[in-house]
Motif scaffolding. Structure first.
Motif, mmCIF file in Angstrom:
data_model
loop_
_atom_site.group_PDB
_atom_site.id
_atom_site.type_symbol
_atom_site.label_atom_id
_atom_site.label_comp_id
_atom_site.label_asym_id
_atom_site.label_seq_id
_atom_site.Cartn_x
_atom_site.Cartn_y
_atom_site.Cartn_z
ATOM 1 N N HIS A 119 0.825 -1.219 0.000
ATOM 2 C CA HIS A 119 0.000 0.000 0.000
ATOM 3 C C HIS A 119 0.855 1.263 0.000
ATOM 4 O O HIS A 119 2.019 1.242 0.400
ATOM 5 C CB HIS A 119 -0.884 0.022 1.260
ATOM 6 C CG HIS A 119 -0.091 -0.057 2.532
ATOM 7 N ND1 HIS A 119 0.190 -1.255 3.148
ATOM 8 C CD2 HIS A 119 0.531 0.889 3.279
ATOM 9 C CE1 HIS A 119 0.923 -1.032 4.230
ATOM 10 N NE2 HIS A 119 1.157 0.253 4.329
ATOM 11 N N HIS A 160 0.504 5.020 1.898
ATOM 12 C CA HIS A 160 -0.275 5.601 2.978
ATOM 13 C C HIS A 160 -1.222 6.644 2.365
ATOM 14 O O HIS A 160 -0.848 7.351 1.426
ATOM 15 C CB HIS A 160 0.638 6.223 4.033
ATOM 16 C CG HIS A 160 1.404 5.179 4.809
ATOM 17 N ND1 HIS A 160 2.543 5.441 5.519
ATOM 18 C CD2 HIS A 160 1.164 3.838 4.972
ATOM 19 C CE1 HIS A 160 2.974 4.324 6.084
ATOM 20 N NE2 HIS A 160 2.160 3.330 5.760
ATOM 21 N N GLU A 184 7.498 5.173 7.511
ATOM 22 C CA GLU A 184 7.312 3.982 8.350
ATOM 23 C C GLU A 184 8.683 3.357 8.594
ATOM 24 O O GLU A 184 9.576 3.449 7.745
ATOM 25 C CB GLU A 184 6.376 2.992 7.643
ATOM 26 C CG GLU A 184 6.042 1.768 8.475
ATOM 27 C CD GLU A 184 4.663 1.190 8.157
ATOM 28 O OE1 GLU A 184 3.929 1.744 7.333
ATOM 29 O OE2 GLU A 184 4.322 0.161 8.768
ATOM 30 N N TYR A 188 10.426 -0.387 9.709
ATOM 31 C CA TYR A 188 10.294 -1.822 9.984
ATOM 32 C C TYR A 188 11.585 -2.304 10.639
ATOM 33 O O TYR A 188 12.682 -1.931 10.199
ATOM 34 C CB TYR A 188 10.114 -2.626 8.692
ATOM 35 C CG TYR A 188 8.770 -2.533 7.991
ATOM 36 C CD1 TYR A 188 7.650 -1.955 8.572
ATOM 37 C CD2 TYR A 188 8.644 -3.060 6.706
ATOM 38 C CE1 TYR A 188 6.439 -1.909 7.890
ATOM 39 C CE2 TYR A 188 7.435 -3.021 6.027
ATOM 40 C CZ TYR A 188 6.331 -2.439 6.620
ATOM 41 O OH TYR A 188 5.132 -2.397 5.940
ATOM 42 N N HIS A 216 4.872 0.252 -0.091
ATOM 43 C CA HIS A 216 5.711 -0.831 0.443
ATOM 44 C C HIS A 216 4.938 -2.138 0.498
ATOM 45 O O HIS A 216 3.751 -2.170 0.822
ATOM 46 C CB HIS A 216 6.268 -0.470 1.829
ATOM 47 C CG HIS A 216 5.334 0.307 2.689
ATOM 48 N ND1 HIS A 216 5.009 1.624 2.438
ATOM 49 C CD2 HIS A 216 4.635 -0.045 3.801
ATOM 50 C CE1 HIS A 216 4.162 2.045 3.351
ATOM 51 N NE2 HIS A 216 3.898 1.048 4.187
ATOM 52 N N HIS A 222 -4.385 3.661 4.893
ATOM 53 C CA HIS A 222 -3.830 2.748 3.900
ATOM 54 C C HIS A 222 -4.576 2.862 2.582
ATOM 55 O O HIS A 222 -5.787 2.690 2.541
ATOM 56 C CB HIS A 222 -3.896 1.304 4.421
ATOM 57 C CG HIS A 222 -3.045 1.100 5.626
ATOM 58 N ND1 HIS A 222 -3.534 1.200 6.893
ATOM 59 C CD2 HIS A 222 -1.723 0.858 5.740
ATOM 60 C CE1 HIS A 222 -2.544 1.006 7.761
ATOM 61 N NE2 HIS A 222 -1.435 0.803 7.088
HETATM 62 ZN ZN ZN Z 1 2.574 1.062 5.768
#
Ligand code: ZN
Ligand code: F6R
Length: 176
Positions: free
Chosen positions: A82, A84, A91, A93, A130, A152
């Motif tokens: 998706h 944002h 984001e 991770y 991503h 999203h």
């Molecule tokens: Zn995301």
């Protein structure tokens, strides 16, 4: 809202927020082809455990994604992917277990592949879509944090996809 803590025990994870479970039948349209061998089993491809935080600017949502190992024909299991909705939101991770790739792309056609594995941090800047891909034979588990008001946008990816896909061919990981 008051400060709180949660456990990261992966044997019994529950952040007391949304628990999203996506099975093959829910997301089969994201793969290049359908796989008859998965139709009856309808396996869980991935699940996401989110924190119970209001979706409001100022807050941060944190999550754990567990992306199971497997393939749809030759294509590795992956997330929907998706942008944002509020595009100017990044984001982070953090890889916990397993090995994967984070496919990233912008609406202007830029594309990047980031590797994720235990203790590796991936930074996804604002404006980059991503998608996670599990390229190993164990679950890919990662922790993530993003602005709670981001939202999203799955529709753009559903319509135009990612520019590259990741396959297993003769035991090798092939991005094409
Ligand atoms: Zn995301
Ligand atoms: C949140 C985020 C992750 C993903 C999760 C599942 O912004 O990037 O929590 O939501 O890894 O992937 P999707 O949402 O693409 O199905």
């Amino acid at each position: 809202m008051r400060p709180f803590t949660v456990s990261m025990n992966l044997d019994n994870i529950n952040f007391n927020g949304n628990h999203i479970v996506r099975r093959y039948e829910d997301i089969k349209s994201i793969f290049k082809s359908t796989d008859i061998s998965l139709e009856g089993k309808n396996p869980v491809i991935y699940e996401v455990f989110e924190s119970p935080v209001p979706e409001q600017q100022g807050h941060l949502i944190f999550l754990v994604t567990i992306l199971y190992p497997g393939k749809v024909n030759e294509e590795f299991f992956m997330t929907k992917g998706h942008y944002h909705t509020v595009e100017n939101t990044a984001e982070v991770y953090l890889g916990i277990k397993g090995k994967g790739l984070i496919l990233c792309q912008t609406k202007s056609g830029d594309f990047e592949v980031a590797e994720i594995s235990e203790n590796r941090v991936v930074y996804i800047p604002p404006f980059w879509a991503h998608r996670a891909v599990n390229i190993f034979d164990e679950p890919l588990i990662f922790f993530g944090i993003y602005p709670a008001h981001a939202g999203h946008d799955y529709e753009t990816i559903a319509q135009s996809g990612f520019v590259k896909r990741v396959f297993s061919k003769n035991g090798r990981v092939v991005i094409e």
